[in-house]
Design an enzyme around this catalytic site. Structure first.
Site, PDB file in Angstrom:
ATOM      1  N   GLU A 293       0.831  -1.206   0.000  1.00  0.00           N
ATOM      2  CA  GLU A 293       0.000   0.000   0.000  1.00  0.00           C
ATOM      3  C   GLU A 293       0.867   1.259   0.000  1.00  0.00           C
ATOM      4  OE1 GLU A 293      -3.633  -1.972   2.606  1.00  0.00           O
ATOM      5  OE2 GLU A 293      -2.080  -0.808   3.620  1.00  0.00           O
ATOM      6  N   PRO A 294       1.561   1.522  -1.095  1.00  0.00           N
ATOM      7  CA  PRO A 294       2.406   2.719  -1.134  1.00  0.00           C
ATOM      8  C   PRO A 294       1.571   3.986  -1.231  1.00  0.00           C
ATOM      9  CG  PRO A 294       2.392   1.639  -3.279  1.00  0.00           C
ATOM     10  CD  PRO A 294       1.597   0.753  -2.355  1.00  0.00           C
ATOM     11  N   GLY A 295       1.850   4.938  -0.384  1.00  0.00           N
ATOM     12  CA  GLY A 295       1.159   6.227  -0.442  1.00  0.00           C
ATOM     13  C   GLY A 295       2.172   7.292  -0.819  1.00  0.00           C
ATOM     14  N   ARG A 296       3.027   7.615   0.148  1.00  0.00           N
ATOM     15  CA  ARG A 296       4.034   8.663  -0.030  1.00  0.00           C
ATOM     16  C   ARG A 296       4.875   8.453  -1.293  1.00  0.00           C
ATOM     17  NH1 ARG A 296       6.014  11.288   4.494  1.00  0.00           N
ATOM     18  NH2 ARG A 296       5.331   9.552   5.764  1.00  0.00           N
ATOM     19  N   ARG A 333       3.367  19.517   7.976  1.00  0.00           N
ATOM     20  CA  ARG A 333       4.320  18.447   8.318  1.00  0.00           C
ATOM     21  C   ARG A 333       5.524  18.936   9.115  1.00  0.00           C
ATOM     22  NH1 ARG A 333       6.764  15.478   5.268  1.00  0.00           N
ATOM     23  NH2 ARG A 333       6.484  13.569   6.463  1.00  0.00           N
ATOM     24  N   TYR A 337       5.900  17.116  12.548  1.00  0.00           N
ATOM     25  CA  TYR A 337       6.982  16.107  12.623  1.00  0.00           C
ATOM     26  C   TYR A 337       8.381  16.697  12.427  1.00  0.00           C
ATOM     27  CZ  TYR A 337       2.844  13.681  10.613  1.00  0.00           C
ATOM     28  OH  TYR A 337       1.585  13.237  10.293  1.00  0.00           O
ATOM     29  N   CYS A 364      -1.910  32.591  12.708  1.00  0.00           N
ATOM     30  CA  CYS A 364      -1.655  33.281  13.957  1.00  0.00           C
ATOM     31  C   CYS A 364      -1.118  32.258  14.950  1.00  0.00           C
ATOM     32  CB  CYS A 364      -2.969  33.899  14.427  1.00  0.00           C
ATOM     33  SG  CYS A 364      -2.710  35.101  15.693  1.00  0.00           S
ATOM     34  N   GLU A 365       0.113  31.819  14.730  1.00  0.00           N
ATOM     35  CA  GLU A 365       0.674  30.692  15.472  1.00  0.00           C
ATOM     36  C   GLU A 365       2.182  30.669  15.211  1.00  0.00           C
ATOM     37  OE1 GLU A 365      -1.832  27.853  16.237  1.00  0.00           O
ATOM     38  OE2 GLU A 365      -0.349  26.364  16.809  1.00  0.00           O
TER      39      GLU A 365
HETATM   40  N1  LLP Z   1      -1.196   1.475   4.713  1.00  0.00           N
HETATM   41  C1  LLP Z   1      -1.525   1.796   5.966  1.00  0.00           C
HETATM   42  C2  LLP Z   1      -2.345   0.875   6.727  1.00  0.00           C
HETATM   43  C3  LLP Z   1      -1.085   2.990   6.528  1.00  0.00           C
HETATM   44  O1  LLP Z   1      -1.418   3.279   7.769  1.00  0.00           O
HETATM   45  C4  LLP Z   1      -0.306   3.890   5.749  1.00  0.00           C
HETATM   46  C5  LLP Z   1       0.134   5.160   6.299  1.00  0.00           C
HETATM   47  C6  LLP Z   1       0.016   3.520   4.425  1.00  0.00           C
HETATM   48  C7  LLP Z   1      -0.436   2.303   3.946  1.00  0.00           C
HETATM   49  C8  LLP Z   1       0.841   4.392   3.518  1.00  0.00           C
HETATM   50  O2  LLP Z   1       2.121   4.585   3.999  1.00  0.00           O
HETATM   51  P1  LLP Z   1       3.195   5.380   3.096  1.00  0.00           P
HETATM   52  O3  LLP Z   1       3.528   4.508   1.905  1.00  0.00           O
HETATM   53  O4  LLP Z   1       2.575   6.645   2.660  1.00  0.00           O
HETATM   54  O5  LLP Z   1       4.337   5.593   3.985  1.00  0.00           O
HETATM   55  N2  LLP Z   1       0.923  11.904   7.932  1.00  0.00           N
HETATM   56  C9  LLP Z   1       2.208  11.239   8.008  1.00  0.00           C
HETATM   57  C10 LLP Z   1       2.167   9.853   7.439  1.00  0.00           C
HETATM   58  C11 LLP Z   1       1.165   8.965   8.111  1.00  0.00           C
HETATM   59  C12 LLP Z   1       1.122   7.615   7.497  1.00  0.00           C
HETATM   60  C13 LLP Z   1      -0.021   6.829   8.040  1.00  0.00           C
HETATM   61  N3  LLP Z   1      -0.222   5.574   7.452  1.00  0.00           N
HETATM   62  C14 LLP Z   1       3.250  12.108   7.300  1.00  0.00           C
HETATM   63  O6  LLP Z   1       2.915  13.184   6.824  1.00  0.00           O
HETATM   64  O7  LLP Z   1       4.420  11.743   7.265  1.00  0.00           O
END
Ligand code: LLP
Length: 434
Positions: A293-296, A333, A337, A364-365
Site C-alpha cells: 500500500e504505497p502512499g508517499r 508536516r 513532525y 496566527c501561530e
Molecule cells: N497502509 C496503511 C495501513 C497505513 O497506515 C499507511 C500510512 C500507508 C499504507 C501508507 O504509507 P506510506 O507509503 O505513505 O508511507 N501523515 C504522516 C504519514 C502517516 C502515514 C499513516 N499511514 C506524514 O505526513 O508523514
C-alpha cells in the site's frame, strides 16, 4: 541531472524554476498562489513501477493498492484506475471520493482502527473489495451487518508484528503498543483469527500489517514479512486456515532533501519476494498473494507547492523570516513532525542560494513554519517560493485553520496544465454554517 532534489525540476532559459518542463512563475500568475502542482506523468510512472515490479516478483493476484490518505481527490483515483492500480481507503470520505470518480471499489481495501457501524454498512453496501478488520468488536458488528445485507464480506485482519522501524514516533505503527491491530505476542492475533473463522458474515482472506512510514531500509519490511509468514504457518497448523493474501502495508521512504538516500523500490520488492518465498518453503505454506500500500512513494515526489512571498523580516544576528501566503494550513508536516523540506525562489532559481532563512506561514501561530534555517536566494516581497516534494500528506492534511481557504491543485502533463481541484472560496468556507 537536476541540481534540485526533484529530477523534474530544472532552471529554464529565463532563469526560472521549471516543473515538468513548465515555467512555475507563469503557473503562479495563471492560477494564483498558494498552488499545489502535480506532475501527472511522474505519478503514472510510479504506479507502473509498483505494478510491474509486483507482477514480476510475486505470484497470482499480487498488486499495489495506492494508499489514498497520502493525496485524495477525484483525479488521483482516475489515474490509478487507468494504470490498473487498486487503492486503500481509511474513511468513507475516501471511498466516496473514489466512487464519485468512477473508481472500481472492489479493488479497494478499507482500513481504520475505529470504523463506525455506518462506515461498515456503507463499505459493504458499495461492494468494497476487502475490509481490514482491526479488532473483535468491529468483527462482530461487521458480521451482523453482513448477515442483515445477505453478503459475505471478504476481509483481512490487521496484525501487529511488533516491529519498531526507525522513523518518527507518530508515523510508526507496527509496534505492539500501537493503537492499530492485534499483536501476535499477546495472543490477540490468534484470538481474532479464530473469531473470524467462525463468523459466518465474513470470509477471511488473509492478514495485513503496516510497520510505519518514511522508512529507508528494507530490513523492517523483511522482518515484518518473516513474522507474518511464521504467523500464517502457525495459524495453518492450529486452525487449518491457510491465508491466501498477505498485505504488507506501505512505508517506503521518499527523498525530501538531498541528505536523504535514494530508495530503490523495485529492488526492495525483489528482496521481499525472495525472503517471502524462502519463508513459504521453510514453513510449508503456499505463497500468498502479496499486496503493498504505497502512499508517499507514489505521489510525494510528484508535487511541489508555490507560494508568494510577503514580508521578509530580518532580526539582526538571530533569524531571517520569509513569510508566505500559505503555511501549516496546506503543509502541517514541519509543525507536526519537523519534516525537512528544500525550497527555491522560483523567479531567481539561477541565482546563488546563500540567504539562510526560515519560511513562515500566515497563521496566527508561532509554530506555523515550513522550514527553519534553510538556504534560499535572497527573497523579497512578490517573489514566488517553491517548496519541493509536497505531493504526499500536504493537501490531504490541509485545514481551514484561521479560515484560510485550501489551495488549488493543478496537474502538469505534456507541457500543459489543468485544474484538478479548484481553489476554495470564502463561500466554500461558510457553506455549512447556519
Ligand atoms: N497502509 C496503511 C495501513 C497505513 O497506515 C499507511 C500510512 C500507508 C499504507 C501508507 O504509507 P506510506 O507509503 O505513505 O508511507 N501523515 C504522516 C504519514 C502517516 C502515514 C499513516 N499511514 C506524514 O505526513 O508523514
Amino acid at each position: 541531472m537536476s541540481e534540485f532534489v526533484m529530477e523534474n525540476c530544472t532552471v529554464n532559459a529565463s532563469g526560472h524554476l521549471a516543473f515538468a518542463g513548465v515555467d512555475t512563475t507563469e503557473l503562479a500568475k495563471e492560477y494564483g498562489t498558494p498552488l499545489m502542482l502535480l506532475d501527472e506523468e511522474k505519478i503514472r510512472e510510479n504506479a507502473r513501477l509498483y505494478k510491474n515490479a509486483m507482477k514480476k516478483y510475486f505470484t497470482g493476484n499480487s498488486r499495489p493498492l495506492y494508499a489514498s490518505k497520502a493525496l485524495s481527490y477525484k483525479g488521483i483515483y482516475r489515474i490509478m484506475q487507468e494504470e490498473g492500480v487498486g487503492s486503500d481507503a481509511v474513511s468513507c470520505g475516501e471511498i466516496y471520493t473514489a466512487k464519485s470518480a468512477g473508481f472500481d471499489v472492489s479493488n479497494m481495501v478499507f482500513h481504520g482502527n475505529n470504523k463506525t457501524g455506518d462506515d461498515l454498512r456503507y463499505a459493504v453496501r458499495v461492494g468494497i473489495g476487502r475490509i481490514v478488520v482491526d479488532g473483535e468488536e468491529e468483527l462482530e458488528e461487521l458480521g451482523k451487518i453482513c448477515k442483515e445485507q445477505g453478503i459475505r464480506q471478504k476481509i483481512q485482519l490487521r496484525i501487529t508484528p511488533g516491529i519498531d522501524p526507525h522513523t518518527h514516533k507518530a508515523i510508526s505503527t507496527g509496534r505492539v503498543d500501537s493503537k492499530f491491530g492485534n499483536a501476535i505476542v499477546t495472543g490477540q492475533a490468534e484470538k481474532i483469527t479464530r473469531a473470524a473463522l467462525s463468523n459466518e458474515g465474513v470470509e477471511l482472506m488473509g492478514f495485513h500489517c503496516h510497520v510505519g512510514s518514511q522508512i529507508f531500509e528494507t530490513e523492517p519490511f523483511v522482518s515484518a514479512s518473516a513474522i507474518m509468514m511464521e504467523f500464517i504457518a502457525d495459524m495453518k497448523k492450529k486452525t487449518g486456515f491457510e491465508a491466501a493474501e498477505l498485505n504488507l502495508g506501505g512505508g517506503f521512504g521518499v527523498r525530501y532533501v538531498k541528505q536523504h538516500p535514494y530508495f530503490d523500490y523495485e529492488k526492495a520488492i525483489e528482496e521481499l519476494s525472495v525472503k517471502i518465498k524462502e519463508q513459504a518453503i521453510r514453513y510449508g505454506v503456499k505463497m500468498p498473494d502479496i499486496m503493498l500500500e504505497p502512499g508517499r512513494s507514489m505521489v510525494a515526489a510528484a508535487g511541489i507547492t508555490l507560494y508568494t512571498v510577503g514580508s521578509v523580516k530580518e532580526i539582526p544576528e538571530m533569524k531571517n523570516y520569509v513569510s508566505i501566503d500559505g503555511g501549516m494550513t496546506d503543509n502541517p508536516r514541519y509543525a507536526l513532525y519537523q519534516s525537512q523540506y528544500e525550497a527555491v525562489i522560483a523567479n531567481k532559481a539561477a541565482e546563488k542560494a546563500d540567504y539562510i532563512c526560515s519560511i513562515a506561514g500566515r497563521c496566527c501561530e508561532s509554530g506555523d513554519l515550513i522550514a527553519e534555517n534553510i538556504p534560499l536566494q535572497k527573497a523579497k516581497k512578490g517573489d514566488i517560493l517553491a517548496v519541493f516534494v509536497t505531493g504526499a500528506y500536504n493537501y490531504s492534511m490541509a485545514s481551514n485553520y484561521n479560515r484560510l481557504p485550501r489551495p488549488a491543485i493543478v496537474t502538469v502533463k505534456d507541457g500543459k496544465s489543468a485544474v484538478a481541484v479548484k481553489r476554495e472560496s470564502y463561500e466554500d468556507l461558510i457553506r455549512n454554517d447556519v
